[in-house]
Design a protein around this motif. Structure first.
Motif, short mmCIF file in Angstrom:
data_model
loop_
_atom_site.label_atom_id
_atom_site.label_comp_id
_atom_site.label_asym_id
_atom_site.label_seq_id
_atom_site.Cartn_x
_atom_site.Cartn_y
_atom_site.Cartn_z
N PHE A 71 13.05 22.84 -22.37
CA PHE A 71 13.78 23.76 -21.49
C PHE A 71 13.40 25.26 -21.65
CE2 PHE A 71 16.46 19.87 -20.73
CZ PHE A 71 15.84 19.43 -19.52
N SER A 72 13.72 25.71 -23.00
CA SER A 72 13.32 27.01 -23.32
C SER A 72 11.95 27.57 -23.13
CB SER A 72 13.95 27.31 -24.82
OG SER A 72 12.84 26.96 -25.63
N LEU A 73 11.09 26.72 -23.00
CA LEU A 73 9.65 26.97 -23.16
C LEU A 73 9.14 26.89 -21.64
CD1 LEU A 73 8.31 25.01 -25.97
CD2 LEU A 73 8.30 27.41 -26.00
N PRO A 109 6.80 26.23 -33.12
CA PRO A 109 5.44 26.67 -32.44
C PRO A 109 4.56 25.75 -32.53
CG PRO A 109 6.49 27.79 -34.56
CD PRO A 109 7.46 26.51 -34.26
N LEU A 110 4.75 24.28 -33.02
CA LEU A 110 3.64 23.45 -32.70
C LEU A 110 4.03 22.96 -31.04
CD1 LEU A 110 1.60 21.23 -33.25
CD2 LEU A 110 3.45 19.97 -34.30
N LEU A 111 5.04 22.72 -30.84
CA LEU A 111 5.37 22.25 -29.36
C LEU A 111 5.10 23.43 -28.30
CD1 LEU A 111 6.78 20.33 -27.54
CD2 LEU A 111 9.09 21.73 -27.68
N GLY A 134 14.70 32.07 -20.18
CA GLY A 134 13.69 32.81 -20.34
C GLY A 134 13.96 34.34 -20.17
N PRO A 135 13.14 35.27 -20.76
CA PRO A 135 13.43 36.70 -20.70
C PRO A 135 13.77 37.38 -19.02
CG PRO A 135 11.05 36.32 -20.97
CD PRO A 135 11.60 35.19 -20.78
#
Length: 258
Positions: free
Chosen positions: A140-142, A104-106, A180-181
């Motif tokens: 990478f996931s974000l 959450p912070l990242l 991602g979705p």
């Protein structure tokens, strides 16, 4: 061959070994004018990857806006998580590795950076590079979640990335896979680092895998200093830049990322 010229447009003081939340300043950004000959004389656009501290400075934004409007520069994002809000008390000294940051912070730091770039430069970044090349699964996931389409956080033949598999990453752009979705692949454009002697990275990796983890990491790090040529003028002398281009082209390379 294609040529990508990207610049991390960042605050001053980063080569002092300190990572303060309030950096000394960003007056260095005005020195980008010394590179205006690149688009003016050669017609080569620049990709300017901007940190939070730069995007919040009005004078620096005016410099970047001129590059955007006059020279067609692309404005991307560059996350220095140690001085991008919000902040939290963490047990490790800065810069904390990205994989150790609470997700959450990242994520909130990503949001702060991209929001500030949009506010300061009226652009929505599509390209990204992580500070210190510290990009692992969390980063990478974000990227896709925030609409970023191209990443340049991989430094092959080094141990800068948290994922050890990137030691043997290709020198040319490649897709990272479904993220991602939306299930769209993310294009990775690694900085150009090539082995001086073909085949030695695989040998180093095999030897490192047989050694204790600490010694394996040391072996990979030592290889970067003696067995690798690159096109990064902040790191390598001109002879290495020329050698890297020659080797990459002779081996069928398609893209140089400088």
């Amino acid at each position: 061959m294609k040529l990508v010229i990207s610049i991390d447009v960042e605050e001053e003081g980063l080569f002092s070994g300190l990572y303060p939340r309030t950096p000394p300043g960003v007056t260095n950004v005005r020195e980008l004018s010394r590179l205006s000959f690149i688009p003016r004389d050669f017609g080569l656009p620049l990709t300017l990857l901007v940190t939070y501290q730069v995007a919040r400075d009005p004078a620096a934004c005016r410099v970047l806006a001129e590059w955007r409007d006059r020279y067609g520069a692309e404005i991307g994002a560059h996350l220095h998580h140690w001085n991008t809000p919000p902040f939290a008390a963490l047990p490790d000294p800065e810069p904390v590795r990205s994989e150790k940051l609470p997700r959450p912070l990242l994520r909130d730091k990503f949001a702060s950076l991209l929001s500030q770039v949009r506010a300061g430069l009226t652009v929505t970044p599509r390209s990204f590079r992580m500070g210190r090349f510290d990009a692992g699964p969390q980063v990478f996931s974000l990227l896709r979640e925030f609409g970023l389409e191209v990443d340049s956080s991989v430094a092959p033949l080094t141990r800068k990335n948290p994922d050890p598999r990137f030691f043997l990453a290709p020198a040319d752009p490649f897709f990272l896979g479904d993220l991602g979705p939306e299930g769209k692949p993310l294009l990775e454009v690694p900085i150009t680092l090539v082995p001086v002697v073909a085949g030695t990275p695989e040998l180093i990796e095999r030897l490192a895998a047989m050694a204790p983890p600490t010694w394996g990491d040391r072996l990979r790090n030592l290889y970067w200093y003696g067995g690798v040529a690159g096109v990064q003028p902040a790191i390598y002398p001109l002879v290495s830049l020329k050698l890297a281009v020659y080797l990459h082209r002779r081996r069928g390379g398609r893209v140089l990322t400088l």
